[in-house]
Write an enzyme that holds these catalytic residues in place. Sequence first.
Site: not given
Length: 520
Positions: A30, A42, A83, A254, A400, A464
């Site tokens: 962030v 700083g 920080t 099918r 499959c 698809v």
Amino acid sequence: MSRAAARFKIPMPETKADFAFPSLRAFSIVVALDMQHGIGDGESIPWRVPEDMTFFKNQTTLLRNKKPPTEKKRNAVVMGRKTWESVPVKFRPLKGRLNIVLSSKATVEELLAPLPEGQRAAAAQDVVVVNGGLAEALRLLARPLYCSSIETAYCVGGAQVYADAMLSPCIEKLQEVYLTRIYATAPACTRFFPFPPENAATAWDLASSQGRRKSEAEGLEFEICKYVPRNHEERQYLELIDRIMKTGIVKEDRTGVGTISLFGAQMRFSLRDNRLPLLTTKRVFWRGVCEELLWFLRGETSAQLLADKDIHIWDGNGSREFLDSRGLTENKEMDLGPVYGFQWRHFGADYKGFEANYDGEGVDQIKLIVETIKTNPNDRRLLVTAWNPCALQKMALPPCHLLAQFYVNTDTSELSCMLYQRSCDMGLGVPFNIASYALLTILIAKATGLRPGELVHTLGDAHVYRNHVDALKAQLERVPHAFPTLIFKEERQYLEDYELTDMEVIDYVPHPAIKMEMAV
């Protein structure tokens, strides 16, 4: 847990827990920066944008479900000592978050000394000092103490910590950058964070933007954006779907739904360092993936066992109507016949229904694979097949995903798997299959003392369904996020006895689920 007697199970080695956790924790950044990439001097931030401070607080505090943190789950913020000291004393430590401060000299007591004495004991529960850099903090967050209790780790500065985040080994674990761009230049800035960095090996995609707007405080214009590293592996899947829909041929099938199809494709997915290729452009049903794979490993064939766990992916194929349509009139409802798991563990055995005991019957392909990998890792016959022509008519659905070949890289001690799938439902089935065979490879690697390497997915008839086209077009519009991590919180004596609750998927940030109807 498997019904098999212990002597027919696959014992786990003493090394089973060696790779239960990743080397470093995934994390996000962030940051707010001006038009010259300045982030401050700083000691302070040289602009006033209250909306950005509100965003920072909400983003780093709230959980992914937008709810506040709990006693069992919260986020972590990782920062350098400067920080920490730039945060006003009254806001230290940042509430509702685990504050990890990087310092080679400071202690928790020293960091909390400016606080009123009566607040220090409680505050100490929210502060950890790491003697080292960002990588050391991420290594700590990858350990059991924090892996489940910390939902997201955020790097919040300063300049050196941000710089470390963009270098190896941290950059490989960076999942998101939340960037507030201030449309101004602050001459006071002496600290900078160039993003995206020039000539970087990692490409970045803009995942979202809240739009450019004006701050109510000083009238500064700003924009809050989210960037994600380009997920080339998930893009393989999306690009294949796009190619199928644009160049595939229309075929009847099918189910009566009809497909758009092409023949022959391949995708590759890294499984290294606990990476799990669980697609992010829609939420994948991990609980279903895991329970089904464990069901396979135990040689089970009753769909009711899954339905009892509220997993209904086999209900349609186990229904009385469907079984009768296949000529399986003697099967009890939800008895799928000698499908995947039966072939994996009892290939060639005479199928007598899901309630029968098959201990010692047929060829136990999974056990044979594990034993062969341990005794002859260079063997080129490390295959498991679910395709048994003699038993196809007894199955509710022919397999499959039908063939897996394992490969040991003896230089790196990695186990990889190549899956061949004859029939590939790109919308519903393939995301499931990718995650399922990734988990299978990870578990076989654990059982043989190896590291997971790579999953190579070879597709035959990649199609698809026509009733999935609109949903998949919507999915193609989404930007993939980084793949999540799989950890093992508990270990088992036998491979077949692992449970869903022994594992946890962490740092999974998917787009919402997309509903698609299954063609039966």
